[in-house]
Design an enzyme around this catalytic site. Structure first.
Site, PDB file in Angstrom:
ATOM      1  N   ASP A   6      -8.864   2.375   5.652  1.00 58.00           N
ATOM      2  CA  ASP A   6      -9.201   2.050   4.269  1.00 58.00           C
ATOM      3  C   ASP A   6      -9.325   0.535   4.167  1.00 58.00           C
ATOM      4  O   ASP A   6      -8.322  -0.180   4.120  1.00 58.00           O
ATOM      5  CB  ASP A   6      -8.116   2.580   3.336  1.00 58.00           C
ATOM      6  CG  ASP A   6      -8.400   2.284   1.870  1.00 58.00           C
ATOM      7  OD1 ASP A   6      -9.544   1.925   1.546  1.00 58.00           O
ATOM      8  OD2 ASP A   6      -7.469   2.422   1.062  1.00 58.00           O
ATOM      9  N   VAL A  12      -6.545  -4.164   5.032  1.00 58.32           N
ATOM     10  CA  VAL A  12      -7.121  -3.053   5.778  1.00 58.32           C
ATOM     11  C   VAL A  12      -5.952  -2.159   6.175  1.00 58.32           C
ATOM     12  O   VAL A  12      -5.003  -2.609   6.830  1.00 58.32           O
ATOM     13  CB  VAL A  12      -7.871  -3.517   7.043  1.00 58.32           C
ATOM     14  CG1 VAL A  12      -8.508  -2.321   7.743  1.00 58.32           C
ATOM     15  CG2 VAL A  12      -8.932  -4.554   6.700  1.00 58.32           C
ATOM     16  N   GLY A 107     -17.060   2.957  -5.871  1.00 55.04           N
ATOM     17  CA  GLY A 107     -16.397   2.593  -4.630  1.00 55.04           C
ATOM     18  C   GLY A 107     -16.039   3.810  -3.801  1.00 55.04           C
ATOM     19  O   GLY A 107     -15.649   4.857  -4.339  1.00 55.04           O
ATOM     20  N   THR A 108     -16.169   3.680  -2.482  1.00 57.44           N
ATOM     21  CA  THR A 108     -15.851   4.817  -1.604  1.00 57.44           C
ATOM     22  C   THR A 108     -14.373   5.191  -1.684  1.00 57.44           C
ATOM     23  O   THR A 108     -14.020   6.352  -1.468  1.00 57.44           O
ATOM     24  CB  THR A 108     -16.236   4.495  -0.148  1.00 57.44           C
ATOM     25  OG1 THR A 108     -15.586   3.271   0.264  1.00 57.44           O
ATOM     26  CG2 THR A 108     -17.742   4.327  -0.005  1.00 57.44           C
ATOM     27  N   ASP A 109     -13.509   4.227  -2.012  1.00 56.82           N
ATOM     28  CA  ASP A 109     -12.094   4.548  -2.171  1.00 56.82           C
ATOM     29  C   ASP A 109     -11.866   5.460  -3.367  1.00 56.82           C
ATOM     30  O   ASP A 109     -11.006   6.350  -3.334  1.00 56.82           O
ATOM     31  CB  ASP A 109     -11.257   3.275  -2.289  1.00 56.82           C
ATOM     32  CG  ASP A 109     -11.735   2.337  -3.397  1.00 56.82           C
ATOM     33  OD1 ASP A 109     -12.911   2.419  -3.807  1.00 56.82           O
ATOM     34  OD2 ASP A 109     -10.930   1.506  -3.859  1.00 56.82           O
ATOM     35  N   ASP A 129      -5.022   4.417  -9.504  1.00 59.47           N
ATOM     36  CA  ASP A 129      -4.842   3.710  -8.236  1.00 59.47           C
ATOM     37  C   ASP A 129      -4.398   2.283  -8.521  1.00 59.47           C
ATOM     38  O   ASP A 129      -5.150   1.477  -9.068  1.00 59.47           O
ATOM     39  CB  ASP A 129      -6.162   3.721  -7.454  1.00 59.47           C
ATOM     40  CG  ASP A 129      -5.983   3.274  -6.001  1.00 59.47           C
ATOM     41  OD1 ASP A 129      -5.035   2.509  -5.726  1.00 59.47           O
ATOM     42  OD2 ASP A 129      -6.798   3.683  -5.161  1.00 59.47           O
ATOM     43  N   THR A 184      10.909 -18.278 -17.893  1.00 60.79           N
ATOM     44  CA  THR A 184       9.474 -18.153 -17.611  1.00 60.79           C
ATOM     45  C   THR A 184       9.155 -16.932 -16.760  1.00 60.79           C
ATOM     46  O   THR A 184       8.200 -16.191 -17.041  1.00 60.79           O
ATOM     47  CB  THR A 184       8.965 -19.427 -16.911  1.00 60.79           C
ATOM     48  OG1 THR A 184       9.232 -20.553 -17.753  1.00 60.79           O
ATOM     49  CG2 THR A 184       7.470 -19.342 -16.653  1.00 60.79           C
TER      50      THR A 184
END
Length: 255
Positions: A6, A12, A107-109, A129, A184
């Site tokens: 992926d 990657v 997107g292919t994902d 996701d 902060t």
């Protein structure tokens, strides 16, 4: 064994699947400047550490949303294992159990997420996701991808705030105990992390209203467990769901 890759905007991810389980999952930062040899060295080292041989890898599937990286990773896998990997693209979508909305744009994902969820549940489903982008992919009971919503991911939002504001620090992604930040770091966590909790709940509810019926929600991605208070929204939290979908797409394409 099946090698599943992926290629995302941040990392990657390499998954090694055997006997119905993910034996190993490795990751390295995405870098289009790295040659194929870099990824070959990574794979050799990981396999050596796992006491595995090159010949045990018999097939591979690649999904990429970083076109500049695709060729190098494909070359690395092909040369190292002597196999031609399946590359997820619109050319294989006709073989899948889902109907893909705008094949050249999505997107292919996200296609992989839809395939994995549809195969697992066979019911209307929203796949949330938590990655570099925060994506909501909705798939119907018939496998049709109904639509997608995209927002900046948690890390992307915090890094953007840090990069564009001189006096604000980069902070860890943790849910604070109160929306009233007393320093902060806690103030940023309250605004971003708690804010994303509301964003996710709101979009899931809006999508459910628009599809007009029961719709499961499932979470995936590297930060899918970063906001525990959201888990009641999901039927499951499955960090490997995208890898599952990529692997399944490879199986369909090889039939």
């Amino acid at each position: 064994m099946t090698l599943t890759l992926d290629i995302g905007n941040s990392d990657v991810v390499f998954g090694l699947y055997d006997n119905d389980t993910w034996r190993h999952i490795w990751r390295t930062p995405s870098s289009p400047m790295q040659p194929a040899a870099f990824y070959q060295r990574k794979l050799r080292l990981w396999l050596l550490e796992a006491n595995l041989t090159l010949s045990q890898i018999t097939q591979a599937t690649i999904s990429s949303v970083v076109p500049a990286l695709t060729a190098n990773v494909r070359e690395a896998v092909g040369d190292l294992f002597g196999i031609e990997p399946v590359v997820v693209s619109p050319s294989v979508y006709d073989q899948l159990p889902v109907t893909v909305l705008r094949p050249q744009e999505i997107g292919t994902d996200l296609v992989a997420n839809a395939v994995a969820a549809h195969t697992r549940y066979e019911r209307p489903c929203i796949i949330v996701d938590f990655g570099t982008a925060l994506t909501f992919t909705t798939v119907g009971a018939d496998g049709k991808i109904l639509g997608v919503a995209i927002a900046p991911g948690l890390k992307t939002a915090i890094r953007s705030l840090f990069a564009n504001t001189a006096q604000l620090p980069e902070v860890p992604i943790e849910l604070p105990t109160s929306a009233l930040g007393q320093n902060t770091v806690h103030a940023i966590q309250a605004g971003v992390v708690m804010g994303y909790e509301g964003l996710v709940r709101s979009l899931i509810n809006r999508i459910r209203r628009e599809v007009g019926g029961e719709c499961l929600a499932v979470a995936t991605g590297g930060l899918s467990k970063a906001i525990p208070s959201l888990h009641d929204e999901f039927v499951e939290v499955i960090p490997s769901l995208t890898l599952d979908g990529i692997r399944l797409i490879g199986d369909y394409a090889r039939r």
